[in-house]
Enzyme design. Structure first.
Site, PDB file in Angstrom:
ATOM      1  N   GLU A 104       8.448  -5.248  -0.882  1.00  0.00           N
ATOM      2  CA  GLU A 104       7.344  -4.279  -0.749  1.00  0.00           C
ATOM      3  C   GLU A 104       7.843  -2.867  -1.006  1.00  0.00           C
ATOM      4  O   GLU A 104       7.172  -2.066  -1.652  1.00  0.00           O
ATOM      5  CB  GLU A 104       6.688  -4.380   0.628  1.00  0.00           C
ATOM      6  CG  GLU A 104       6.171  -5.771   0.999  1.00  0.00           C
ATOM      7  CD  GLU A 104       5.336  -6.441  -0.060  1.00  0.00           C
ATOM      8  OE1 GLU A 104       4.611  -5.745  -0.806  1.00  0.00           O
ATOM      9  OE2 GLU A 104       5.415  -7.683  -0.178  1.00  0.00           O
ATOM     10  N   ASN A 128       0.833  -1.213   0.000  1.00  0.00           N
ATOM     11  CA  ASN A 128       0.000   0.000   0.000  1.00  0.00           C
ATOM     12  C   ASN A 128       0.866   1.261   0.000  1.00  0.00           C
ATOM     13  O   ASN A 128       1.848   1.348   0.730  1.00  0.00           O
ATOM     14  CB  ASN A 128      -0.872   0.046   1.248  1.00  0.00           C
ATOM     15  CG  ASN A 128      -1.514  -1.286   1.538  1.00  0.00           C
ATOM     16  OD1 ASN A 128      -2.280  -1.781   0.740  1.00  0.00           O
ATOM     17  ND2 ASN A 128      -1.158  -1.877   2.669  1.00  0.00           N
TER      18      ASN A 128
END
Ligand code: B3K
Ligand code: ZN
Length: 873
Positions: free
Chosen positions: A300, A267
């Site tokens: 990530e 995210n």
């Protein structure tokens, strides 16, 4: 349901320019107000349609006017609104129920009602469970998010983006606002709210931006976050140095949760991690887990450019971000640790997970042509094979060329939703090369077989290498096109010296990449003084199965002499395969002798790195052996593999094993993480495992001592695993001790379940059933479910594939239960049935029955029915 097809892609008729979310948080009920400014594509006038799943619609207005019920319709997860125009503003107000959400998609609760916290997971299609939106990755918008909540229950409020104010509200409540200046797809939305602690560090990017790095977790584990923070900083520096990419917000938040469907989620500005891939502590984490934390933190983080700044046009392009980001992580990990060991680990993973996928009913291209449930396509093929495809292209361009290509890719597509064609075009254009022939790799499923045959001409002193390729049919696709296969190779003489290569009248040093692009091609090497031994596919230069009729002696020569760690290991693996194939019910073979004698010699020499030696001493896994057989008997494979290792242990000898064990043990005290100490622990484990096959009593005595005196989890778990797998008399006490010692530590307890789930053979199922009654077992927590059921069904072939089929029935039953709670996890665990068609007839029938029974159950989720349906076909 009808499948969604790549072929049917159309740009969105409606997109969103800005999103303002105002979220009033509560454990049982959360209210989400959204304000969208809409854009309508004049080429495609259409009714406004938004996705929304399970939302309780409280009010809706368009351009400031409350809508009447006849002006909109909310049915079957779609909200249709009439009267919207280009520039319209749509406001909706909905209620969702986090505590009742067991799918761990959308907004949900992690932990208990009293102490847990709220968080979100949106990729792939979870945002529609939070608010109405065109939930597709090619709708990029700017987000402003305001969170409101009770201050004492939710002291920490986080969303992705830069902080833009916070303050008090009446009745002990407070608010916080976040603005993200970068347009982004909704799958990158995230929020976190609850009682969390943090550690932080200031970071200055290469372009001078001050960034605050903050890691959040529940208070009791915050001390286990320091390693991840270091890894994050290393990742950030590396991406600046290697790709010239810096971070682009003022704060970067990372949050750990124990309730998560996968490893972690990228995210924007607010990464959320499964605690398993964030927390690291010598007492709970093994060396492998430390490296996994570093790798996932990096993965990530790297998504911020490959995935977030440049995202995917549609979910068919998933590998555009995943394959590329796995590749970047692999490069990073190779730079941080041993490159050879990293390559070995990744190739072994590919063979264990992706090759079986590509060879069975779940086979699909790296870019699938159709899907029903996108969450089922986060596969080893999309990730791991996808990374191999990037690696081939990167190899073709060379280091500088690849960097040039990546620069152009970012320059062209920053802020866009791109395709795999865009990616190859940018890489190619920057280097004036047409890479479109690699597209076929993306659209064709199945692992190519590369057949190699060499012929030496003693008179002409030439060596003719004939390479040919063939890909077997996969479900629905019989005809396979030839692919460009880069084959990196060297030639060795019979003394183990590399020979200079002359091809087409040119000298090429001692290593060269030839590209096989037709079904068959011949490469004639000149000035070859004697019949050579080819070392093919060096560094695993293409994701193929190599078929070459090496003699055992030739492989032993490569295993002994190749200077490159990866190739040396690879020769050993191929030799072990040959040994396995020729091992028939207790008969010995030339290949077997060659394998164990070469390894025993290397063991004595003491000239090889300890970790590499440990890997060399490990034959391919049971799944890899099974992959080569047309009628699989997992019990027999287990027995044969054990027999091979037993003979290897004999060849080395008890004394040598014990002496080496003691020497290694004397050197491993404190749980230092440096390469040498990790390597010693790895080899120590391997030596102990081999010793256990030869002199069980002595091995168990050493194991229990190692267990008792271990200064970290690596040694402790290794010892426990030897005791448990062999069902040693000492195992029970150690298990009780472990259970008690880690009663409050879910990550350590997971290992306690896994170690027992992997007891080979017949006893496993009863053990599993017994463990289910442990008070800490629950299907609701994905890590726990995986640690028992996943470790059993996917990680313990001889235990799972019982002749009586009882484990198949058992798993089917659990999958149905799990499916009612969390369809994503159920579908993932169901892939353990992959490959059932190649089982021997008794097991095959039993597996079919269990699968058919499962398929017939009422109310299965789309996730699970897609996997079961595909696996059955
Ligand atoms: N992109 C996520 C995976 C999302 C899975 C959705 N079912 C993690 C990653 O690959 O980095
Ligand atoms: Zn990823």
């Amino acid at each position: 349901t009808t499948p969604i097809r790549l072929h049917d892609y159309r740009p969105p008729a409606w997109s969103v320019e800005t999103v303002e979310l105002d979220i009033d948080l509560g454990i049982d009920a959360t209210e989400v107000s959204s304000r969208l400014t809409l854009h309508c594509d004049p080429q495609q006038p259409a009714t406004l349609r938004l996705d929304g799943e399970g939302l309780e619609l409280l009010s809706i207005s368009l351009d400031g006017r409350k809508l009447d019920t006849h002006e909109y319709r909310y049915e079957q997860s779609v909200l249709e609104v009439s009267g919207a125009r280009d520039g319209s503003v749509l406001e909706t107000h909905v209620r969702v129920r986090p505590a009742a959400n067991t799918t761990l998609e959308g907004l949900y609760l992690s932990g208990s009602r009293e102490h847990g916290f709220l968080l979100t997971q949106c990729e792939a299609e979870g945002f529609r469970r939070i608010t109405f939106f065109p939930d597709r990755p090619d709708v990029l918008a700017r987000y402003t998010v305001t969170l409101r909540a009770d201050r004492s229950r939710f002291p920490v409020l986080l969303a992705g983006g830069n902080p833009a104010g916070s303050g008090e509200l009446a009745d002990g409540r407070h608010w916080a606002r976040f603005v993200d200046p970068h347009p982004r797809p909704c799958y990158l939305f995230a929020l976190v709210a609850g009682r969390l602690e943090s550690i932080q560090r200031d970071y200055v990017t290469a372009d001078g931006r001050k960034v605050k790095l903050v890691i959040w977790s529940e208070a009791n584990v915050i001390d286990c976050c320091h390693y991840a923070l270091d890894a994050l900083e290393r990742s950030m520096r590396w991406d600046e140095h290697t790709y010239g990419r810096s971070f682009d917000l003022d704060v970067f938040h990372v949050v750990a949760t124990h309730d998560f469907n996968m490893g972690a989620m990228e995210n924007k500005g607010l990464n959320i991690f499964n605690a398993k891939y964030l927390l690291a502590d010598p007492d709970i984490s093994t060396d492998d887990e430390y490296r996994a934390v570093e790798a996932v933190v990096a993965h990530e983080y790297f998504h911020n450019w490959t995935g977030n700044r440049v995202t995917c046009r549609d979910w068919f392009q998933l590998s555009l971000k995943e394959g590329l980001t796995v590749f970047r992580e692999q490069q990073f990990s190779a730079d941080m640790n041993s490159a050879a060991l990293k390559r070995i680990e990744d190739v072994a993973l590919l063979r264990r997970t992706q090759f079986p996928e590509d060879a069975g009913p779940l086979a699909h291209p790296v870019r699938p042509a159709e899907y029903r449930e996108i969450n089922n396509f986060y596969t080893a093929t999309v990730y791991e094979k996808g990374s191999e495809l990037v690696r081939m292209v990167a190899g073709r361009l060379g280091q500088e060329g690849f960097r040039r290509g990546m620069d152009l890719y970012f320059e062209r597509h920053d802020g866009q939703a791109a395709t795999i064609e865009d990616f190859l075009a940018a890489l190619g254009d920057a280097n004036h090369i047409n890479l479109s022939s690699y597209l076929a790799w993306y659209s064709q499923a199945g692992t190519p077989r590369l057949h190699a045959k060499g012929e030496y001409d003693e008179v002409e002193h030439t060596y003719t290498l004939t390479l040919s390729q063939q890909t077997r049919p996969t479900p629905g696709h019989v005809e396979k096109a030839p692919l460009p296969i880069p084959v990196k190779l060297s030639l060795f003489d019979r003394h183990g010296q590399m020979l200079p290569l002359h091809l087409d009248g040119e000298a090429h040093g001692t290593e060269k990449v030839v590209v096989l692009s037709k079904p068959t091609q011949r490469f004639v090497f000149q000035h070859v003084p004697s019949a050579p031994v080819p070392s093919l596919l060096r560094g695993f230069s293409a994701p193929v199965v190599l078929e070459c009729d090496y003699t055992p002696d030739e492989l032993a020569l490569l295993l002994t002499h190749d200077a490159d760690g990866f190739n040396r290991w690879e020769a050993g693996q191929q030799l072990a395969m040959l040994a396995f194939d020729t091992l028939r019910d207790g008969d010995d073979s030339i290949a077997n002798k060659a394998w164990r004698q070469a390894l025993a010699a290397l063991f004595e020499q003491d000239a090889i790195d300890d970790a590499l030696l440990a890997d060399l001493l490990t034959p391919p896994g049971e799944i890899e052996f099974a992959d080569r057989q047309s009628e699989v008997d997992p019990a027999k494979i287990h027995a044969q593999r054990q027999a091979m290792q037993h003979r290897l242990a004999e060849e080395i000898g008890v004394d040598a094993l014990v002496a080496r064990y003691r020497a290694l043990a004397a050197h491993t005290g404190a749980p230092e993480l440096d390469a040498a100490n990790q390597a010693r622990r790895r080899l120590k484990r391997r030596v102990l495992e081999l010793l256990a096959l030869l002199d069980a009593e002595q091995a168990y005595a050493l194991a229990i001592r190692q267990y008792d005196s271990a200064s970290g989890m690596t040694d402790r778990l290794a010892a426990l695993s030897v005791l448990v797998r062999h069902r040693a008399p000492q195992a029970a006490t150690a298990l009780v001790h472990f259970r008690k010692r880690y009663a409050d530590n879910p990550l350590a307890l997971d290992k306690w379940f896994t170690v027992q789930a992997q007891v080979p053979g017949e006893p496993a199922l009863a053990i599993i059933k017994h463990l289910e009654s442990d008070p800490s077992f629950t299907l609701k927590n994905p890590n726990r479910a995986r640690s028992l059921l996943g470790a059993f069904a996917s990680g313990n072939p001889s235990g799972f594939h019982r002749m009586d089929g009882a484990a198949y029935q058992f798993l089917a039953e659990r999958l149905a239960q799990l499916d009612a709670l969390n369809p994503q996890i159920a579908a993932r665990l169901a892939t353990a049935f992959n490959g059932w068609q190649r089982l021997e007839p008794v097991r095959r029938n039993a597996a079919r029955q269990a699968l058919e029974g499962l398929a017939q159950r009422e109310g299965l989720s789309p996730n699970l029915s897609e996997i079961v349906g595909n696996v059955l076909q």
